[in-house]
Design a protein around this motif. Structure first.
Motif, mmCIF file in Angstrom:
data_model
loop_
_atom_site.group_PDB
_atom_site.id
_atom_site.type_symbol
_atom_site.label_atom_id
_atom_site.label_comp_id
_atom_site.label_asym_id
_atom_site.label_seq_id
_atom_site.Cartn_x
_atom_site.Cartn_y
_atom_site.Cartn_z
ATOM 1 N N VAL A 98 87.164 34.888 -74.036
ATOM 2 C CA VAL A 98 85.750 35.221 -73.902
ATOM 3 C C VAL A 98 85.028 34.813 -75.176
ATOM 4 C CG1 VAL A 98 84.043 37.060 -73.652
ATOM 5 C CG2 VAL A 98 86.150 37.141 -72.314
ATOM 6 N N HIS A 99 83.978 34.036 -75.025
ATOM 7 C CA HIS A 99 83.107 33.678 -76.147
ATOM 8 C C HIS A 99 81.902 34.611 -76.082
ATOM 9 C CE1 HIS A 99 85.481 30.072 -76.867
ATOM 10 N NE2 HIS A 99 85.502 29.924 -75.560
ATOM 11 N N LEU A 100 81.866 35.583 -76.991
ATOM 12 C CA LEU A 100 80.831 36.606 -77.015
ATOM 13 C C LEU A 100 79.845 36.247 -78.123
ATOM 14 C CD1 LEU A 100 79.892 39.407 -75.946
ATOM 15 C CD2 LEU A 100 81.301 40.418 -77.758
ATOM 16 N N VAL A 101 78.677 35.777 -77.740
ATOM 17 C CA VAL A 101 77.750 35.201 -78.715
ATOM 18 C C VAL A 101 76.374 35.844 -78.588
ATOM 19 C CG1 VAL A 101 78.969 33.010 -78.764
ATOM 20 C CG2 VAL A 101 77.114 33.328 -77.139
ATOM 21 N N PRO A 102 75.632 35.894 -79.682
ATOM 22 C CA PRO A 102 74.258 36.391 -79.614
ATOM 23 C C PRO A 102 73.378 35.425 -78.824
ATOM 24 C CG PRO A 102 75.081 36.353 -81.881
ATOM 25 C CD PRO A 102 76.038 35.553 -81.059
ATOM 26 N N PHE A 103 72.456 35.965 -78.054
ATOM 27 C CA PHE A 103 71.458 35.101 -77.430
ATOM 28 C C PHE A 103 70.275 35.057 -78.388
ATOM 29 C CE2 PHE A 103 68.139 33.556 -74.759
ATOM 30 C CZ PHE A 103 68.781 32.750 -73.831
ATOM 31 N N ASP A 104 70.185 33.946 -79.148
ATOM 32 C CA ASP A 104 69.197 33.848 -80.209
ATOM 33 C C ASP A 104 68.301 32.631 -79.991
ATOM 34 O OD1 ASP A 104 70.885 31.745 -80.796
ATOM 35 O OD2 ASP A 104 71.745 32.671 -82.585
ATOM 36 N N VAL A 105 67.483 32.342 -80.983
ATOM 37 C CA VAL A 105 66.528 31.234 -80.877
ATOM 38 C C VAL A 105 67.252 29.910 -80.661
ATOM 39 C CG1 VAL A 105 64.777 29.919 -82.113
ATOM 40 C CG2 VAL A 105 64.777 32.413 -82.242
ATOM 41 N N LYS A 106 68.380 29.740 -81.358
ATOM 42 C CA LYS A 106 69.109 28.477 -81.226
ATOM 43 C C LYS A 106 69.624 28.282 -79.807
ATOM 44 C CE LYS A 106 72.795 25.737 -83.331
ATOM 45 N NZ LYS A 106 73.771 25.645 -84.438
ATOM 46 N N ILE A 107 70.195 29.339 -79.235
ATOM 47 C CA ILE A 107 70.680 29.250 -77.858
ATOM 48 C C ILE A 107 69.518 29.020 -76.902
ATOM 49 C CG2 ILE A 107 71.703 30.598 -75.968
ATOM 50 C CD1 ILE A 107 73.798 29.620 -77.823
ATOM 51 N N ALA A 108 68.444 29.777 -77.076
ATOM 52 C CA ALA A 108 67.302 29.678 -76.163
ATOM 53 C C ALA A 108 66.675 28.296 -76.170
ATOM 54 C CB ALA A 108 66.255 30.729 -76.525
ATOM 55 N N ASN A 109 66.740 27.600 -77.307
ATOM 56 C CA ASN A 109 66.097 26.291 -77.434
ATOM 57 C C ASN A 109 67.039 25.118 -77.236
ATOM 58 O OD1 ASN A 109 63.501 27.293 -77.932
ATOM 59 N ND2 ASN A 109 63.915 27.547 -80.120
ATOM 60 N N THR A 110 68.280 25.377 -76.876
ATOM 61 C CA THR A 110 69.237 24.301 -76.642
ATOM 62 C C THR A 110 68.971 23.646 -75.293
ATOM 63 O OG1 THR A 110 70.945 25.406 -77.960
ATOM 64 C CG2 THR A 110 71.681 23.717 -76.388
ATOM 65 N N GLU A 111 68.782 22.334 -75.304
ATOM 66 C CA GLU A 111 68.582 21.614 -74.051
ATOM 67 C C GLU A 111 69.874 21.590 -73.250
ATOM 68 O OE1 GLU A 111 65.816 20.587 -72.930
ATOM 69 O OE2 GLU A 111 64.486 20.548 -74.691
ATOM 70 N N ALA A 112 69.751 21.585 -71.942
ATOM 71 C CA ALA A 112 70.917 21.593 -71.065
ATOM 72 C C ALA A 112 71.839 20.407 -71.356
ATOM 73 C CB ALA A 112 70.476 21.579 -69.607
ATOM 74 N N GLU A 113 71.270 19.239 -71.583
ATOM 75 C CA GLU A 113 72.094 18.057 -71.845
ATOM 76 C C GLU A 113 72.898 18.222 -73.116
ATOM 77 O OE1 GLU A 113 71.723 13.183 -72.295
ATOM 78 O OE2 GLU A 113 69.919 14.427 -72.121
ATOM 79 N N ASP A 114 72.274 18.786 -74.165
ATOM 80 C CA ASP A 114 72.980 18.999 -75.424
ATOM 81 C C ASP A 114 74.102 20.023 -75.251
ATOM 82 O OD1 ASP A 114 71.284 17.224 -76.705
ATOM 83 O OD2 ASP A 114 69.875 18.802 -77.309
ATOM 84 N N PHE A 115 73.843 21.076 -74.499
ATOM 85 C CA PHE A 115 74.871 22.090 -74.275
ATOM 86 C C PHE A 115 76.058 21.481 -73.527
ATOM 87 C CE2 PHE A 115 77.058 25.635 -72.401
ATOM 88 C CZ PHE A 115 76.939 26.657 -73.319
ATOM 89 N N CYS A 116 75.761 20.700 -72.506
ATOM 90 C CA CYS A 116 76.838 20.085 -71.725
ATOM 91 C C CYS A 116 77.661 19.124 -72.566
ATOM 92 C CB CYS A 116 76.253 19.358 -70.518
ATOM 93 S SG CYS A 116 75.612 20.446 -69.229
ATOM 94 N N ARG A 117 76.983 18.320 -73.367
ATOM 95 C CA ARG A 117 77.692 17.312 -74.153
ATOM 96 C C ARG A 117 78.432 17.933 -75.345
ATOM 97 N NH1 ARG A 117 74.091 13.991 -74.256
ATOM 98 N NH2 ARG A 117 74.991 12.393 -72.907
ATOM 99 N N ASP A 118 77.722 18.757 -76.127
ATOM 100 C CA ASP A 118 78.291 19.246 -77.383
ATOM 101 C C ASP A 118 79.236 20.433 -77.198
ATOM 102 O OD1 ASP A 118 76.789 17.326 -78.648
ATOM 103 O OD2 ASP A 118 75.132 18.689 -79.115
ATOM 104 N N ILE A 119 78.897 21.332 -76.280
ATOM 105 C CA ILE A 119 79.689 22.563 -76.119
ATOM 106 C C ILE A 119 80.718 22.405 -75.009
ATOM 107 C CG2 ILE A 119 79.623 25.032 -75.669
ATOM 108 C CD1 ILE A 119 78.340 24.197 -78.314
ATOM 109 N N LEU A 120 80.247 22.107 -73.792
ATOM 110 C CA LEU A 120 81.170 22.074 -72.661
ATOM 111 C C LEU A 120 82.167 20.923 -72.775
ATOM 112 C CD1 LEU A 120 78.835 22.933 -69.628
ATOM 113 C CD2 LEU A 120 80.491 24.407 -70.772
ATOM 114 N N ALA A 121 81.672 19.699 -72.939
ATOM 115 C CA ALA A 121 82.558 18.538 -72.911
ATOM 116 C C ALA A 121 83.304 18.339 -74.230
ATOM 117 C CB ALA A 121 81.756 17.287 -72.571
ATOM 118 N N ARG A 122 82.571 18.310 -75.335
ATOM 119 C CA ARG A 122 83.180 17.930 -76.609
ATOM 120 C C ARG A 122 84.011 19.066 -77.210
ATOM 121 N NH1 ARG A 122 78.827 15.703 -80.385
ATOM 122 N NH2 ARG A 122 78.838 14.123 -78.730
ATOM 123 N N GLN A 123 83.471 20.265 -77.216
ATOM 124 C CA GLN A 123 84.157 21.352 -77.913
ATOM 125 C C GLN A 123 85.092 22.148 -77.013
ATOM 126 O OE1 GLN A 123 81.566 23.713 -80.391
ATOM 127 N NE2 GLN A 123 80.189 21.998 -80.760
#
Length: 332
Positions: A98-123
């Motif tokens: 489980v990745h338990l993370v704060p929902f903060d400004v950085k998360i709220a402003n992350t574009e879907a494409e960036d999340f998919c590429r940087d978090i889901l696929a790459r990391q």
């Protein structure tokens, strides 16, 4: 189950958090999972089935605070599950990480494409993303299911959509609807929709001894401020004494009054639990307790005398005893 919380720093890597038995491929689900109700459970079960097929781990990304509180901080919001309660249920359902993370400004402003590429696929090395029927992620919720599927085809992961679990009335089960049931005191229906009883956990605190003076000693609970409290009234409960969560306490059949005690002071909201039968001596010194709310017996009411309130409490206890005898349900 492992719990990590570094997603917001952008340094989540499979090298730091490898899967069990060296598995680094992941099936991922994302959401707040408040209550971990039957709809959430179907998403988790689907993720586990996908993970078994490919020898992957199940990763859940969830948040410390509900996104609603970030976007609408002025609006009152109460949770169905505390963080500890949610993590305990996720572990029971076989989640690996489980990745338990704060929902903060950085998360709220992350574009879907960036999340998919940087978090889901790459990391995370996601091979599958399992989502509910109404899921969307990213800034402005622009990452709808078709958009995510498009990114997945480019980045090498599949998006699996899970349909809603329907209630007996033919409506999708949701955390919002369950909050309404709890607020109305309908803990029985809420428990059916959640797939487990509604739970209230916290610290045992000293009371004024009034219950003991009436012949019905109580254990008094201090609950987390942001936890949703059931409507005032008297409930059949299971008390897990000595545990921070229901999984770690010793169960006992009980009756709980949630309310303001209008017969006496009528000012302070409390949750007072009378344990049925004998309580082991070590439980009397317990510092924590968790309550399963099974059924509401009646609304809270004002009585005109001590004798009348004692007669009613005896009736409440008799009804609870009858329930536990008929169902054998106090150890569930």
């Amino acid at each position: 189950m492992r719990v990590v919380g570094d997603l917001k720093h952008g340094n989540l890597t499979t090298a730091q958090h490898p899967g069990p038995l060296g598995r680094d491929r992941a099936v991922v689900a994302i959401g707040f999972f408040d209550g971990v109700h039957r709809g959430h459970q179907l998403i988790i079960e689907t993720a586990r089935a996908q993970a078994r097929e490919m020898g992957a781990v199940v990763r859940i990304v969830t948040f410390v605070e509900h996104p609603f509180r970030f976007f609408r901080p002025e609006t009152e919001f109460r949770y169905l599950t505390t963080i500890d309660e949610k993590l305990a249920i996720l572990e029971q359902h076989g989640v690996d990480i489980v990745h338990l993370v704060p929902f903060d400004v950085k998360i709220a402003n992350t574009e879907a494409e960036d999340f998919c590429r940087d978090i889901l696929a790459r990391q995370m090395k996601a091979h599958v993303l399992v989502v509910g029927h109404d899921f969307a992620l990213g800034k402005g919720r622009n990452g709808t299911i078709p958009v995510l599927a498009s990114y997945g085809r480019e980045l090498g992961f599949e998006v699996v959509e899970v349909g809603p679990v329907m209630s007996e009335e033919g409506l999708p089960i949701s955390s919002t609807h369950i909050r309404g049931l709890i607020a109305e005191g309908d803990v029985t229906t809420a428990g059916k929709r959640m797939g487990h009883p509604y739970t209230l956990s916290g610290d045992v605190v000293a009371g004024d001894g009034r219950g003991r003076s009436l012949g019905f000693p109580t254990v008094n609970l201090r609950w987390p401020e942001m936890k949703l409290l059931p409507a005032t009234g008297v409930y059949i409960t299971r008390a897990f004494i000595g545990g921070a969560t229901r999984a770690s306490g010793e169960p006992h059949p009980a009756v709980t009054n949630v309310g303001y005690r209008p017969t006496f002071d009528g000012k302070t909201l409390s949750a007072e639990t009378h344990i049925l039968g004998e309580v082991p001596p070590h439980c009397e010194q317990a510092r924590t307790m968790s309550l399963d709310f099974v059924q509401r017996l009646r609304a809270e009411q004002r009585f005109d005398s001590v004798d009348s309130i004692c007669r009613q409490i005896r009736k409440d206890v008799e009804l609870a005893d009858e329930y536990f005898v008929q169902t054998g349900g106090w150890k569930q």
